[in-house]
Design a protein around this motif. Structure first.
Motif, PDB file in Angstrom:
ATOM      1  N   HIS A 115       3.022   9.996   3.909  1.00 58.15           N
ATOM      2  CA  HIS A 115       4.032  10.485   4.852  1.00 58.15           C
ATOM      3  C   HIS A 115       4.927   9.348   5.318  1.00 58.15           C
ATOM      4  O   HIS A 115       6.167   9.472   5.336  1.00 58.15           O
ATOM      5  N   ARG A 116       4.327   8.228   5.695  1.00 57.92           N
ATOM      6  CA  ARG A 116       5.103   7.086   6.173  1.00 57.92           C
ATOM      7  C   ARG A 116       5.982   6.503   5.083  1.00 57.92           C
ATOM      8  O   ARG A 116       7.128   6.100   5.326  1.00 57.92           O
ATOM      9  N   ALA A 117       5.440   6.437   3.858  1.00 56.48           N
ATOM     10  CA  ALA A 117       6.211   5.889   2.743  1.00 56.48           C
ATOM     11  C   ALA A 117       7.423   6.764   2.434  1.00 56.48           C
ATOM     12  O   ALA A 117       8.524   6.262   2.206  1.00 56.48           O
ATOM     13  N   ARG A 118       7.219   8.088   2.413  1.00 56.80           N
ATOM     14  CA  ARG A 118       8.338   8.996   2.158  1.00 56.80           C
ATOM     15  C   ARG A 118       9.380   8.905   3.260  1.00 56.80           C
ATOM     16  O   ARG A 118      10.587   8.905   2.993  1.00 56.80           O
ATOM     17  N   THR A 119       8.907   8.809   4.508  1.00 58.49           N
ATOM     18  CA  THR A 119       9.826   8.711   5.643  1.00 58.49           C
ATOM     19  C   THR A 119      10.640   7.430   5.574  1.00 58.49           C
ATOM     20  O   THR A 119      11.866   7.436   5.776  1.00 58.49           O
ATOM     21  N   GLU A 120       9.974   6.322   5.273  1.00 59.48           N
ATOM     22  CA  GLU A 120      10.670   5.040   5.190  1.00 59.48           C
ATOM     23  C   GLU A 120      11.651   5.022   4.027  1.00 59.48           C
ATOM     24  O   GLU A 120      12.776   4.522   4.145  1.00 59.48           O
ATOM     25  N   LEU A 121      11.233   5.587   2.896  1.00 63.62           N
ATOM     26  CA  LEU A 121      12.107   5.615   1.738  1.00 63.62           C
ATOM     27  C   LEU A 121      13.315   6.508   1.989  1.00 63.62           C
ATOM     28  O   LEU A 121      14.436   6.191   1.571  1.00 63.62           O
ATOM     29  N   LYS A 122      13.115   7.604   2.663  1.00 61.09           N
ATOM     30  CA  LYS A 122      14.229   8.492   3.040  1.00 61.09           C
ATOM     31  C   LYS A 122      15.224   7.746   3.920  1.00 61.09           C
ATOM     32  O   LYS A 122      16.445   7.842   3.725  1.00 61.09           O
ATOM     33  N   TYR A 123      14.703   6.987   4.862  1.00 66.74           N
ATOM     34  CA  TYR A 123      15.576   6.207   5.737  1.00 66.74           C
ATOM     35  C   TYR A 123      16.377   5.179   4.935  1.00 66.74           C
ATOM     36  O   TYR A 123      17.586   5.009   5.141  1.00 66.74           O
ATOM     37  N   LEU A 124      15.712   4.490   4.016  1.00 68.31           N
ATOM     38  CA  LEU A 124      16.404   3.496   3.198  1.00 68.31           C
ATOM     39  C   LEU A 124      17.507   4.139   2.367  1.00 68.31           C
ATOM     40  O   LEU A 124      18.598   3.577   2.212  1.00 68.31           O
ATOM     41  N   PHE A 125      17.224   5.316   1.820  1.00 62.58           N
ATOM     42  CA  PHE A 125      18.241   6.029   1.052  1.00 62.58           C
ATOM     43  C   PHE A 125      19.431   6.400   1.927  1.00 62.58           C
ATOM     44  O   PHE A 125      20.590   6.227   1.542  1.00 62.58           O
ATOM     45  N   GLU A 126      19.138   6.922   3.091  1.00 57.76           N
ATOM     46  CA  GLU A 126      20.208   7.387   3.967  1.00 57.76           C
ATOM     47  C   GLU A 126      21.072   6.240   4.465  1.00 57.76           C
ATOM     48  O   GLU A 126      22.291   6.380   4.579  1.00 57.76           O
ATOM     49  N   THR A 127      20.444   5.099   4.740  1.00 53.52           N
ATOM     50  CA  THR A 127      21.220   3.955   5.215  1.00 53.52           C
ATOM     51  C   THR A 127      22.094   3.378   4.115  1.00 53.52           C
ATOM     52  O   THR A 127      23.073   2.692   4.394  1.00 53.52           O
ATOM     53  N   ARG A 128      21.752   3.661   2.873  1.00 53.75           N
ATOM     54  CA  ARG A 128      22.581   3.199   1.756  1.00 53.75           C
ATOM     55  C   ARG A 128      23.481   4.312   1.229  1.00 53.75           C
ATOM     56  O   ARG A 128      24.095   4.192   0.181  1.00 53.75           O
ATOM     57  N   ASN A 129      23.525   5.415   1.950  1.00 50.12           N
ATOM     58  CA  ASN A 129      24.399   6.538   1.602  1.00 50.12           C
ATOM     59  C   ASN A 129      24.175   7.055   0.187  1.00 50.12           C
ATOM     60  O   ASN A 129      25.120   7.356  -0.544  1.00 50.12           O
TER      61      ASN A 129
ATOM     62  N   ASP B  96       0.820  -1.210   0.000  1.00 50.10           N
ATOM     63  CA  ASP B  96       0.000   0.000   0.000  1.00 50.10           C
ATOM     64  C   ASP B  96       0.854   1.260   0.000  1.00 50.10           C
ATOM     65  O   ASP B  96       0.505   2.260  -0.627  1.00 50.10           O
ATOM     66  N   ARG B  97       2.014   1.219   0.664  1.00 48.41           N
ATOM     67  CA  ARG B  97       2.914   2.376   0.668  1.00 48.41           C
ATOM     68  C   ARG B  97       3.559   2.571  -0.700  1.00 48.41           C
ATOM     69  O   ARG B  97       3.712   3.700  -1.164  1.00 48.41           O
ATOM     70  N   TYR B  98       3.953   1.464  -1.299  1.00 47.81           N
ATOM     71  CA  TYR B  98       4.463   1.557  -2.671  1.00 47.81           C
ATOM     72  C   TYR B  98       3.404   2.133  -3.603  1.00 47.81           C
ATOM     73  O   TYR B  98       3.681   3.014  -4.415  1.00 47.81           O
ATOM     74  N   ALA B  99       2.176   1.636  -3.486  1.00 41.01           N
ATOM     75  CA  ALA B  99       1.107   2.060  -4.393  1.00 41.01           C
ATOM     76  C   ALA B  99       0.808   3.547  -4.269  1.00 41.01           C
ATOM     77  O   ALA B  99       0.613   4.225  -5.280  1.00 41.01           O
ATOM     78  N   VAL B 100       0.779   4.072  -3.039  1.00 40.18           N
ATOM     79  CA  VAL B 100       0.467   5.499  -2.900  1.00 40.18           C
ATOM     80  C   VAL B 100       1.565   6.364  -3.507  1.00 40.18           C
ATOM     81  O   VAL B 100       1.284   7.402  -4.122  1.00 40.18           O
ATOM     82  N   LEU B 101       2.813   5.927  -3.377  1.00 40.97           N
ATOM     83  CA  LEU B 101       3.912   6.687  -3.984  1.00 40.97           C
ATOM     84  C   LEU B 101       3.799   6.683  -5.507  1.00 40.97           C
ATOM     85  O   LEU B 101       3.933   7.722  -6.161  1.00 40.97           O
ATOM     86  N   TRP B 102       3.572   5.499  -6.062  1.00 45.18           N
ATOM     87  CA  TRP B 102       3.498   5.394  -7.527  1.00 45.18           C
ATOM     88  C   TRP B 102       2.314   6.190  -8.079  1.00 45.18           C
ATOM     89  O   TRP B 102       2.459   6.947  -9.039  1.00 45.18           O
ATOM     90  N   LEU B 103       1.150   6.009  -7.481  1.00 47.66           N
ATOM     91  CA  LEU B 103      -0.051   6.680  -7.981  1.00 47.66           C
ATOM     92  C   LEU B 103       0.040   8.193  -7.815  1.00 47.66           C
ATOM     93  O   LEU B 103      -0.483   8.943  -8.642  1.00 47.66           O
ATOM     94  N   ARG B 104       0.715   8.643  -6.765  1.00 40.36           N
ATOM     95  CA  ARG B 104       0.823  10.092  -6.537  1.00 40.36           C
ATOM     96  C   ARG B 104       1.887  10.724  -7.415  1.00 40.36           C
ATOM     97  O   ARG B 104       1.661  11.783  -8.010  1.00 40.36           O
ATOM     98  N   TYR B 105       3.057  10.108  -7.524  1.00 37.07           N
ATOM     99  CA  TYR B 105       4.186  10.770  -8.172  1.00 37.07           C
ATOM    100  C   TYR B 105       4.436  10.331  -9.608  1.00 37.07           C
ATOM    101  O   TYR B 105       5.091  11.055 -10.352  1.00 37.07           O
ATOM    102  N   VAL B 106       3.957   9.181  -9.993  1.00 36.97           N
ATOM    103  CA  VAL B 106       4.081   8.740 -11.387  1.00 36.97           C
ATOM    104  C   VAL B 106       2.788   9.004 -12.146  1.00 36.97           C
ATOM    105  O   VAL B 106       2.776   9.664 -13.176  1.00 36.97           O
ATOM    106  N   GLU B 107       1.680   8.488 -11.624  1.00 36.56           N
ATOM    107  CA  GLU B 107       0.388   8.700 -12.275  1.00 36.56           C
ATOM    108  C   GLU B 107      -0.205  10.072 -11.974  1.00 36.56           C
ATOM    109  O   GLU B 107      -1.145  10.507 -12.645  1.00 36.56           O
ATOM    110  N   GLU B 108       0.326  10.749 -10.954  1.00 38.09           N
ATOM    111  CA  GLU B 108      -0.113  12.097 -10.586  1.00 38.09           C
ATOM    112  C   GLU B 108      -1.595  12.159 -10.222  1.00 38.09           C
ATOM    113  O   GLU B 108      -2.288  13.130 -10.514  1.00 38.09           O
ATOM    114  N   LEU B 109      -2.089  11.116  -9.598  1.00 37.28           N
ATOM    115  CA  LEU B 109      -3.474  11.112  -9.144  1.00 37.28           C
ATOM    116  C   LEU B 109      -3.599  11.959  -7.881  1.00 37.28           C
ATOM    117  O   LEU B 109      -2.711  11.940  -7.026  1.00 37.28           O
TER     118      LEU B 109
END
Length: 215
Positions: free
Chosen positions: A174-188, A140-153
Motif C-alpha cells: 500500500h505504501r509503495a503504491r501510494t508513494e509511486l503514485k505521488y512520484l508519478f503525479e509530481t512528474r505529471n 523493501d518497497r521496491y522489492a514488494v512491488l517487483w515480486l508482486r507485479y512482475v514475479e506474481e508471487l
C-alpha cells in the motif's frame, strides 16, 4: 557435490520438481537448466536497484552459486522461486550496506535488451517511467512491488522472501503504491487506475531465460 552420469531428457521437457530432485541428488546439468530459467528474472530484479550492469550480473551469479551449493538442503515442499529470490534479496541488502543506495535513474534504459535482444522486460513508455521511479523507493518497497507485479508471487510468499509478516507486506504494498503514485503525479505522468494490473506491468512470462551460469 558429485556429478551424476545420467543424461537429461530434452532440455525443456522436465518440470521444475524433477529438475530440483535431480539437482538435489548432485546433477549439475539439472541445476544449470534451473539457472538458465531463472537467471534473466533474477538479473532484472537486481538491476533496478544496483549501480550498473556488472553489479547486477555479479549478484545474479552469486545468487545462483549460493543456491547451487545449498540445493541439497532445499525443502521440496517450498517454492523454488521464493527460495531463490530470498537469496537475491539478502544479497541486495548486503550490497546496500556496502555501496549505499544512490542509483542513477537515467541509466535504466540501458538494461533493456542490452544483454540479450530477446528480453522484452518493459513494454510501454508508461511502464518504463514507473520502474524508473520505483528505483527511488526504499529497497523493501521496491522489492514488494517487483515480486508482486512482475514475479506474481502471492503475499505469503513475498513475506517469506522479505522475512516479514503477510500483514506487513500488505502495508508495504500500500505504501509503495501510494508513494509511486505521488512520484508519478509530481512528474505529471498521469498515473491511471490500470497502472498496477497484470496487463500493464511486465510479468515473468515476458522475461526469457538468461545466460547459463558457469558451475
Amino acid at each position: 557435490m558429485p556429478e551424476q552420469p545420467h543424461k537429461l531428457p530434452q532440455k525443456d521437457s522436465l518440470d521444475e520438481s524433477a529438475l530440483l530432485f535431480n539437482a538435489g541428488s548432485g546433477c549439475r546439468e539439472s541445476f544449470a537448466e534451473l539457472a538458465r530459467r531463472y537467471s534473466g528474472r533474477l538479473y532484472h530484479f537486481l538491476r533496478y536497484k544496483t549501480h550498473n550492469e556488472q553489479d547486477a550480473e555479479d549478484l545474479t551469479q552469486e545468487t545462483l552459486l549460493r543456491a547451487y551449493h545449498n540445493i541439497s538442503s532445499f525443502d521440496a515442499r517450498a517454492q523454488f522461486s521464493t527460495w531463490l529470490f530470498t537469496i537475491a534479496y539478502r544479497l541486495m541488502i548486503n550490497y546496500y550496506k556496502k555501496f549505499g543506495g544512490a542509483i542513477v535513474v537515467e541509466e535504466l534504459p540501458d538494461i533493456i535488451d542490452h544483454r540479450q535482444p530477446e528480453l522484452q522486460l518493459i513494454e510501454s513508455e508508461e511502464t518504463l517511467n514507473l520502474w524508473r521511479l520505483a528505483r527511488r523507493l526504499k529497497k523493501d518497497r521496491y522489492a514488494v512491488l517487483w515480486l508482486r507485479y512482475v514475479e506474481e508471487l502471492p503475499v505469503n510468499e513475498i513475506a517469506r522472501v522479505l522475512n516479514k509478516s503477510s500483514i506487513h507486506v500488505r502495508v508495504l504494498l500500500h505504501r509503495a503504491r501510494t508513494e509511486l503514485k505521488y512520484l508519478f503525479e509530481t512528474r505529471n505522468l498521469g498515473l491511471n487506475e490500470n497502472t498496477f494490473n497484470h496487463n500493464s506491468i511486465p510479468n515473468n512470462r515476458n522475461i526469457q531465460s538468461g545466460n547459463p551460469i558457469e558451475l
